[in-house]
Design an enzyme around this catalytic site. Structure first.
Site, PDB file in Angstrom:
ATOM      1  N   SER A 179     167.952  75.648  -4.439  1.00  0.00           N
ATOM      2  CA  SER A 179     166.856  75.706  -3.474  1.00  0.00           C
ATOM      3  C   SER A 179     167.100  74.725  -2.322  1.00  0.00           C
ATOM      4  O   SER A 179     168.090  74.845  -1.608  1.00  0.00           O
ATOM      5  CB  SER A 179     165.527  75.452  -4.180  1.00  0.00           C
ATOM      6  OG  SER A 179     164.486  76.159  -3.561  1.00  0.00           O
TER       7      SER A 179
ATOM      8  N   LYS B 162     139.076  76.945   5.152  1.00  0.00           N
ATOM      9  CA  LYS B 162     139.291  75.510   5.179  1.00  0.00           C
ATOM     10  C   LYS B 162     139.508  74.992   3.749  1.00  0.00           C
ATOM     11  O   LYS B 162     138.713  75.271   2.849  1.00  0.00           O
ATOM     12  CB  LYS B 162     138.093  74.806   5.831  1.00  0.00           C
ATOM     13  CG  LYS B 162     138.186  73.290   5.836  1.00  0.00           C
ATOM     14  CD  LYS B 162     139.356  72.815   6.656  1.00  0.00           C
ATOM     15  CE  LYS B 162     139.420  71.290   6.689  1.00  0.00           C
ATOM     16  NZ  LYS B 162     140.624  70.811   7.394  1.00  0.00           N
TER      17      LYS B 162
END
Length: 318
Positions: free
Chosen positions: A124, A176
């Site tokens: 990765s 949010k």
């Protein structure tokens, strides 16, 4: 009586001379040590270093570590460094951390030949950093790949129901602070996160296609999160050759680096920071386990530091 006085005076003079020469010998020895250190290590002692190959170890969970970035910059500026070996053994970490180190390695490689030597693992974000080098060497049994990006977050709503905890919140808009572990994830929230992941994933695949001898479709086919042994990675052009540090130094000689140069490991300045872990949560976890002072190190050793990564991550979980 006069002879005794003369003898005492002579002895005192002799002692003074011996003291003087002892101090002089110590001073000369100290100067010799400093001079030898300057000759071998160069910039660390303010002298002119002998030409050498710099080795930089990149291990453990990757974050945007300023110590490592400063170290790579010091290596770049050192006139005595003629080539660089990146010794990589990492499962990955934050995507932004991998990006920052990738950019630093590319800046370094613009001035000096850089080879990545994979140990046990370069997955990765670890592979992202390896791809920034000009050449990648891996062991036959190294683990390479896991190209991709993910976001993980817990859902503790079931536990809250059992314990009898209810969360109250007031926020400016529905997305949010979402997704939140304190409420079930909605399709709108998943779509927002997925858009972020796919954008970073597209950038990651572009890096692999640019840095490796692969077309975009070939890189895309390999970027499904799969991991490969070093031998499999060589067949798929994710690495360039098999071997260890000697294979890395052999490649550097093909780029004009003298074959008799020593390999000297460069290390970041010692301080109290955690090298690849930017959060004090690791130390808190260590204290909770009854190991104050050694907590962060222990957490890194068992791989639990990855539990505390925030944001988009590029990491392989063995």
């Amino acid at each position: 009586m006069a002879h005794r006085v003369d003898d005492l005076i002579d002895r005192r003079r002799l002692r003074r001379k011996l003291t003087f020469w002892r101090i002089a010998a110590l001073a000369i020895a100290a100067v010799a040590i400093v001079a030898a250190s300057a000759w071998i290590y160069g910039d660390d002692f303010g002298g002119t270093a002998v030409d050498h190959i710099a080795k930089v170890e990149i291990e453990g969970t990757i974050t945007e570590d300023q110590d490592l970035l400063d170290l790579l910059e010091d290596v770049r500026k050192s006139a005595s460094v003629k080539g660089v070996i990146l010794s990589i053994d990492s499962p990955g970490g934050t995507t932004a951390g991998g990006e920052a180190i990738f950019d630093a390695v590319r800046l370094l490689a613009a001035e000096k030949p850089v080879v990545a030597q994979v140990g046990t693992l370069a997955a990765s974000a670890g592979y992202m950093i390896a791809s920034a080098s000009d050449h990648i060497v891996a062991r036959k049994s190294s683990i390479v790949g896991s190209i991709g990006v993910l976001v993980q977050f817990p859902d503790v709503t079931g536990l809250m129901d059992k314990v009898g905890i209810k969360l109250e919140e007031v926020k400016s808009s529905p997305l949010k602070a979402e997704p939140s572990p304190f409420s079930p994830t909605t399709e709108e929230e998943r779509a927002m996160i997925r858009a972020m992941i796919l954008d970073s994933y597209d950038w990651f695949v572009g890096i692999v296609a640019e840095r490796r001898p692969l077309s975009r479709p070939e890189a895309q086919a390999l970027a499904d999160g799969s991991v490969f042994t070093g031998r499999q990675a060589l067949e798929r052009k994710l690495v360039d050759s098999l071997g260890g540090e000697q294979a890395a130094t052999d490649w550097l000689t093909t780029k004009g680096v003298q074959p008799d140069l020593r390999v000297i490991e460069w290390e970041p300045d010692e301080d109290d920071s955690v090298f690849f872990l930017g959060s004090s949560l690791a130390e808190m976890a260590g204290r909770a386990l009854g190991m104050p002072g050694y907590g962060a190190e222990f957490v890194r050793e068992i791989g639990a530091d990855r539990l505390f990564l925030d944001g988009l991550v590029s990491v392989w979980h063995p």
